[in-house]
Motif scaffolding. Structure first.
Motif, short mmCIF file in Angstrom:
data_model
loop_
_atom_site.label_atom_id
_atom_site.label_comp_id
_atom_site.label_asym_id
_atom_site.label_seq_id
_atom_site.Cartn_x
_atom_site.Cartn_y
_atom_site.Cartn_z
N ASP A 54 30.45 3.68 21.31
CA ASP A 54 31.64 3.51 22.15
C ASP A 54 31.67 4.65 23.17
O ASP A 54 32.45 5.59 23.06
CB ASP A 54 32.90 3.52 21.27
CG ASP A 54 34.17 3.28 22.08
OD1 ASP A 54 34.07 3.01 23.30
OD2 ASP A 54 35.28 3.39 21.50
N TYR A 55 30.81 4.55 24.18
CA TYR A 55 30.67 5.63 25.14
C TYR A 55 31.87 5.73 26.09
O TYR A 55 32.16 6.81 26.60
CB TYR A 55 29.39 5.43 25.95
CG TYR A 55 28.16 5.34 25.07
CD1 TYR A 55 27.73 6.44 24.34
CD2 TYR A 55 27.45 4.15 24.95
CE1 TYR A 55 26.62 6.37 23.52
CE2 TYR A 55 26.33 4.06 24.13
CZ TYR A 55 25.92 5.17 23.42
OH TYR A 55 24.82 5.08 22.60
N ALA A 56 32.56 4.63 26.30
CA ALA A 56 33.74 4.65 27.16
C ALA A 56 34.83 5.55 26.58
O ALA A 56 35.63 6.14 27.31
CB ALA A 56 34.29 3.24 27.36
N THR A 57 34.84 5.66 25.24
CA THR A 57 35.80 6.56 24.59
C THR A 57 35.23 7.96 24.43
O THR A 57 35.92 8.96 24.63
CB THR A 57 36.18 6.02 23.20
OG1 THR A 57 36.80 4.74 23.36
CG2 THR A 57 37.14 6.95 22.47
N SER A 86 25.16 5.90 28.24
CA SER A 86 26.05 4.91 28.87
C SER A 86 25.51 4.43 30.21
O SER A 86 26.15 3.61 30.86
CB SER A 86 27.45 5.50 29.06
OG SER A 86 27.41 6.61 29.96
#
Length: 347
Positions: A54-57, A86
């Motif tokens: 979960d790279y967006a987080t 990401s």
């Protein structure tokens, strides 16, 4: 994954915490410990998010941890890896380069070598964006160019700069001009794109508003200069007061001369040796003379000021006159005579 090998720079944190315990007054404020604790919490959550891909987080949390503790080399390396995973290669490359520099200065050779290798591996894969700025735009006063909300200094204009894959918004702004915007889509790594910005159009609404403001200011100034009904009466009054002051000065001067003559009539001799009555007359003569001088000086100044006010007053209609005079004021000449002042002029 190699992420946990960069555990949030334990050596740095230990040294800093030790400094806080040994010399808190000289080395750091209490808020530093809070920043370190917050950075550690963010780092732990980011690592967990990276494990879940979960790279967006994860990446924003790591970026905040780096902001709180800029000296944390391990956190910077982990953030670079997050960006790389990401797909933000340009961001990853820049953070690897910064981490390498910090590690070299800190004497951490292993980290410096690893960061350098990562940066070198990414360099050839970076997409690059060149923003061409024509002379017409360069000459606009206070022109500003931003990419993704970040200002680009003039030295960056015309240079192929590494960018992440994705959408990039280029904005040109300047006072008095409309906002010029263009969105560029970088589709793949290694792509080279060049975009030429255009001169923004003049903001007609702002220009019209500025013209209205200037016109209003001009009208106010003109009205202030043209409508001064008080000036002519004030000038006449000042001339009257000044003339009265000069008359008073003349009277006081005559009295001073009279008192002095009385003292010389047998009360004071040629050597200025005076009897008591003569001394009293001489004293009165001196006081009257001083009063005369002051009255003449003040009266002359007020009279002259009144003449100037009257002569520079705007043209106006005189009540009871059937003819409108084309003159804007009074043509007057002030003459200084041995016996006083004389004003000569014509309406």
């Amino acid at each position: 994954m190699k992420i946990r090998r960069h555990a949030p720079d334990a050596r740095f944190l230990a040294v800093l915490c030790g400094a806080l315990l040994v010399a808190p007054a000289a080395r750091a404020e209490p808020s530093d410990a809070e920043k370190i604790a917050a950075a550690q919490a963010l780092y732990d959550e980011a690592v967990a998010a990276m494990d879940a891909k979960d790279y967006a987080t994860a990446c924003p949390k790591l970026a905040e941890a780096v902001r709180l503790v800029p000296e944390g080399i391990g956190a910077k390396l982990t953030l670079a890896e997050c960006y790389e995973e990401s797909g933000k290669l340009a961001s990853a490359w820049s953070h690897y380069a910064v981490a390498r520099s910090l590690a070299e200065r800190a004497g951490q050779k292993d980290r410096a070598t690893r960061a350098a290798a990562k940066a070198d591996a990414l360099k050839g894969r970076l997409a690059r964006l060149t923003i061409e700025v024509p002379d017409a735009v360069r000459k606009i006063p206070q022109v500003t160019i931003t990419r993704g909300g970040v200002g680009l200094g003039e030295a960056q204009w015309g240079t192929a700069l590494p960018v992440d894959v994705g959408r990039h918004e280029i904005v040109v702004t300047a006072p008095g001009y409309e906002r010029w915007t263009r969105a560029i889509e970088v589709a793949k790594d290694g792509e080279a794109i060049s975009v030429r910005v255009e001169a923004p159009a003049i903001d007609l609404r702002a220009s019209a508003a500025e013209e209205r403001r200037r016109a209003a200011s001009t009208v106010v100034i003109q009205n202030f200069a043209a409508e001064r009904p008080w000036q002519r009466p004030l000038g006449i009054a000042a001339m009257g007061v000044g003339a009265a002051g000069m008359v008073v000065g003349g009277v006081l001067g005559g009295l001073a001369i009279q008192k002095n003559d009385e003292s010389n009539a047998g009360l004071c001799d040629a050597g200025d040796y005076c009897k008591r009555a003569g001394l009293a007359l001489r004293s009165e003569a001196v006081g009257l003379g001083n009063g005369s001088t002051a009255a003449l000086a003040v009266g002359g100044a007020v009279l002259l000021g009144g003449v100037v006010l009257f002569a520079t007053a705007p043209a106006s209609k005189w009540k009871g006159s059937a003819e409108k005079s084309p003159r804007a004021g009074l043509d007057a000449t002030l003459e200084l005579l041995p016996t006083g002042l004389r004003v000569r002029g014509a309406f």
